[in-house]
Design a protein around this motif. Sequence first.
Motif, PDB file in Angstrom:
ATOM      1  N   SER A 184       0.859  -1.181   0.000  1.00 34.92           N
ATOM      2  CA  SER A 184       0.000   0.000   0.000  1.00 34.92           C
ATOM      3  C   SER A 184       0.894   1.228   0.000  1.00 34.92           C
ATOM      4  O   SER A 184       2.087   1.142   0.264  1.00 34.92           O
ATOM      5  CB  SER A 184      -0.908  -0.002   1.234  1.00 34.92           C
ATOM      6  OG  SER A 184      -0.123   0.056   2.412  1.00 34.92           O
ATOM      7  N   LEU A 185       0.288   2.362  -0.289  1.00 30.95           N
ATOM      8  CA  LEU A 185       1.033   3.619  -0.253  1.00 30.95           C
ATOM      9  C   LEU A 185       1.127   4.137   1.175  1.00 30.95           C
ATOM     10  O   LEU A 185       0.232   3.903   1.997  1.00 30.95           O
ATOM     11  CB  LEU A 185       0.327   4.668  -1.117  1.00 30.95           C
ATOM     12  CG  LEU A 185       0.266   4.416  -2.617  1.00 30.95           C
ATOM     13  CD1 LEU A 185      -0.551   5.507  -3.308  1.00 30.95           C
ATOM     14  CD2 LEU A 185       1.658   4.321  -3.218  1.00 30.95           C
ATOM     15  N   SER A 186       2.183   4.864   1.455  1.00 28.77           N
ATOM     16  CA  SER A 186       2.291   5.567   2.728  1.00 28.77           C
ATOM     17  C   SER A 186       1.276   6.707   2.724  1.00 28.77           C
ATOM     18  O   SER A 186       0.695   7.041   1.680  1.00 28.77           O
ATOM     19  CB  SER A 186       3.714   6.129   2.897  1.00 28.77           C
ATOM     20  OG  SER A 186       3.934   7.163   1.944  1.00 28.77           O
ATOM     21  N   GLU A 187       1.099   7.352   3.852  1.00 30.02           N
ATOM     22  CA  GLU A 187       0.194   8.504   3.913  1.00 30.02           C
ATOM     23  C   GLU A 187       0.671   9.606   2.969  1.00 30.02           C
ATOM     24  O   GLU A 187      -0.123  10.207   2.240  1.00 30.02           O
ATOM     25  CB  GLU A 187       0.112   9.027   5.349  1.00 30.02           C
ATOM     26  CG  GLU A 187      -0.879  10.154   5.524  1.00 30.02           C
ATOM     27  CD  GLU A 187      -0.998  10.616   6.964  1.00 30.02           C
ATOM     28  OE1 GLU A 187      -1.250  11.825   7.158  1.00 30.02           O
ATOM     29  OE2 GLU A 187      -0.842   9.791   7.880  1.00 30.02           O
ATOM     30  N   THR A 188       1.970   9.844   2.941  1.00 32.70           N
ATOM     31  CA  THR A 188       2.539  10.852   2.038  1.00 32.70           C
ATOM     32  C   THR A 188       2.324  10.439   0.587  1.00 32.70           C
ATOM     33  O   THR A 188       1.988  11.263  -0.259  1.00 32.70           O
ATOM     34  CB  THR A 188       4.042  11.039   2.327  1.00 32.70           C
ATOM     35  OG1 THR A 188       4.190  11.432   3.688  1.00 32.70           O
ATOM     36  CG2 THR A 188       4.660  12.083   1.414  1.00 32.70           C
ATOM     37  N   GLY A 189       2.528   9.150   0.287  1.00 32.87           N
ATOM     38  CA  GLY A 189       2.317   8.639  -1.063  1.00 32.87           C
ATOM     39  C   GLY A 189       0.873   8.777  -1.509  1.00 32.87           C
ATOM     40  O   GLY A 189       0.598   9.125  -2.663  1.00 32.87           O
ATOM     41  N   GLU A 190      -0.075   8.521  -0.598  1.00 36.04           N
ATOM     42  CA  GLU A 190      -1.499   8.661  -0.926  1.00 36.04           C
ATOM     43  C   GLU A 190      -1.841  10.107  -1.273  1.00 36.04           C
ATOM     44  O   GLU A 190      -2.555  10.370  -2.246  1.00 36.04           O
ATOM     45  CB  GLU A 190      -2.361   8.190   0.241  1.00 36.04           C
ATOM     46  CG  GLU A 190      -2.417   6.688   0.395  1.00 36.04           C
ATOM     47  CD  GLU A 190      -3.293   6.253   1.561  1.00 36.04           C
ATOM     48  OE1 GLU A 190      -4.050   7.092   2.111  1.00 36.04           O
ATOM     49  OE2 GLU A 190      -3.225   5.070   1.919  1.00 36.04           O
ATOM     50  N   LYS A 191      -1.339  11.040  -0.480  1.00 31.79           N
ATOM     51  CA  LYS A 191      -1.607  12.463  -0.740  1.00 31.79           C
ATOM     52  C   LYS A 191      -1.005  12.892  -2.071  1.00 31.79           C
ATOM     53  O   LYS A 191      -1.636  13.607  -2.851  1.00 31.79           O
ATOM     54  CB  LYS A 191      -1.053  13.329   0.396  1.00 31.79           C
ATOM     55  CG  LYS A 191      -1.836  13.208   1.688  1.00 31.79           C
ATOM     56  CD  LYS A 191      -1.207  14.044   2.776  1.00 31.79           C
ATOM     57  CE  LYS A 191      -1.932  13.844   4.099  1.00 31.79           C
ATOM     58  NZ  LYS A 191      -1.270  14.533   5.210  1.00 31.79           N
ATOM     59  N   ALA A 192       0.218  12.454  -2.333  1.00 36.89           N
ATOM     60  CA  ALA A 192       0.884  12.818  -3.590  1.00 36.89           C
ATOM     61  C   ALA A 192       0.172  12.184  -4.779  1.00 36.89           C
ATOM     62  O   ALA A 192       0.019  12.822  -5.830  1.00 36.89           O
ATOM     63  CB  ALA A 192       2.354  12.397  -3.544  1.00 36.89           C
TER      64      ALA A 192
END
Length: 160
Positions: A130-138
């Motif tokens: 899964s994506l990290s929280e930062t990755g999800e936002k980006a």
Amino acid sequence: MDKSEKTLVLGLGNVLMGDEGVGVYVVREIEKHALPQGVECLDGGTGGFILLEPLQSAGRIILIDAAADGNPEGTVTRTTPKYSRDYPPTLTAHDIGLKDLLDAFYMQDGSRDVILYTITIDPQQPIRMSLSETGEKAAAEAAERILAELASCAVAGQAA
């Protein structure tokens, strides 16, 4: 449809390696929306020469990929590189394959518009599916920016 009228939105990355798969997540998000005529989305996975044909069949290409480019993690960057050497350095598993693919594309009549969206990741991130929280936002930011660009190009095309 003439290939000059087709836009390929190609997301690259390995979803088994967390944020490294961010390009695929962006394409999956874009596919959930109503897209202008002539836009095709493709999950390119970890790349390779199998992607040469879809690249050659489009008049305009939008690539989305992770990068370890020294920017703060989660930075979304839009560039219009001409040659593979113009692409930012990455530490992703498909880096060499993508650059080889782009060199072959440019050598075989790669005179089309190519736009690259990169999302800066931490190359030392833990492996996860899964994506990290930062990755999800980006990823959300990149999808929003690409959707807006596709919409503005569709409006410009209708006015021509």
